[in-house]
Design an enzyme around this catalytic site. Structure first.
Site, PDB file in Angstrom:
ATOM      1  N   CYS A   8      31.907  48.096  31.326  1.00  8.66           N
ATOM      2  CA  CYS A   8      33.158  47.545  30.724  1.00  8.66           C
ATOM      3  C   CYS A   8      34.510  47.836  31.560  1.00  8.66           C
ATOM      4  O   CYS A   8      34.345  48.807  32.603  1.00  8.66           O
ATOM      5  CB  CYS A   8      33.633  47.191  29.811  1.00  8.66           C
ATOM      6  SG  CYS A   8      34.200  49.201  29.021  1.00  8.66           S
ATOM      7  N   ALA A   9      35.526  48.020  30.995  1.00  6.74           N
ATOM      8  CA  ALA A   9      37.308  47.844  31.233  1.00  6.74           C
ATOM      9  C   ALA A   9      37.079  49.386  31.217  1.00  6.74           C
ATOM     10  O   ALA A   9      37.213  50.594  31.830  1.00  6.74           O
ATOM     11  CB  ALA A   9      38.444  46.785  31.324  1.00  6.74           C
TER      12      ALA A   9
END
Length: 102
Positions: A8-9
């Site tokens: 993910c980020a």
């Protein structure tokens, strides 16, 4: 033991999803090792991984992820936005297992 990697980020909400997936796996009697990492460091976290999942917020990185994962024989996909948003660990776990079984 099934090793699943989520990318993910930043990792905040994905860490919560990891917990929900682990609970779902325990309820189903499935042994899993699930971790979350930043998408930018994917290539460093694939050893022993059976499936890689991208958070919807980094879905744009799927082509790059495929270039990294395909040669290693690791299936990779973007987590469905609705399952991610609802933190539906059981559905995400089910999706991961289906990818492995293909």
């Amino acid at each position: 033991m099934i090793k699943i990697a989520l990318f993910c980020a930043a990792g905040m909400s994905t860490s919560l999803l990891v917990t929900k997936m682990e609970i779902a796996a325990k309820e189903k009697g499935i042994e899993v090792d699930i971790d979350a990492f930043p998408e930018a460091r994917m290539s460093k976290h694939l050893e022993g991984v059976a499936v890689a999942l991208l958070g919807p917020q980094v879905g744009y990185a799927l082509p790059r992820a495929k270039k990294i994962c395909d040669p290693l024989g690791i299936p990779v996909a973007v987590i469905a936005s609705v399952d991610y948003g609802m933190m539906n660990g059981a559905k995400v776990l089910e999706s991961a297992i289906k990818l492995i079984d293909k």
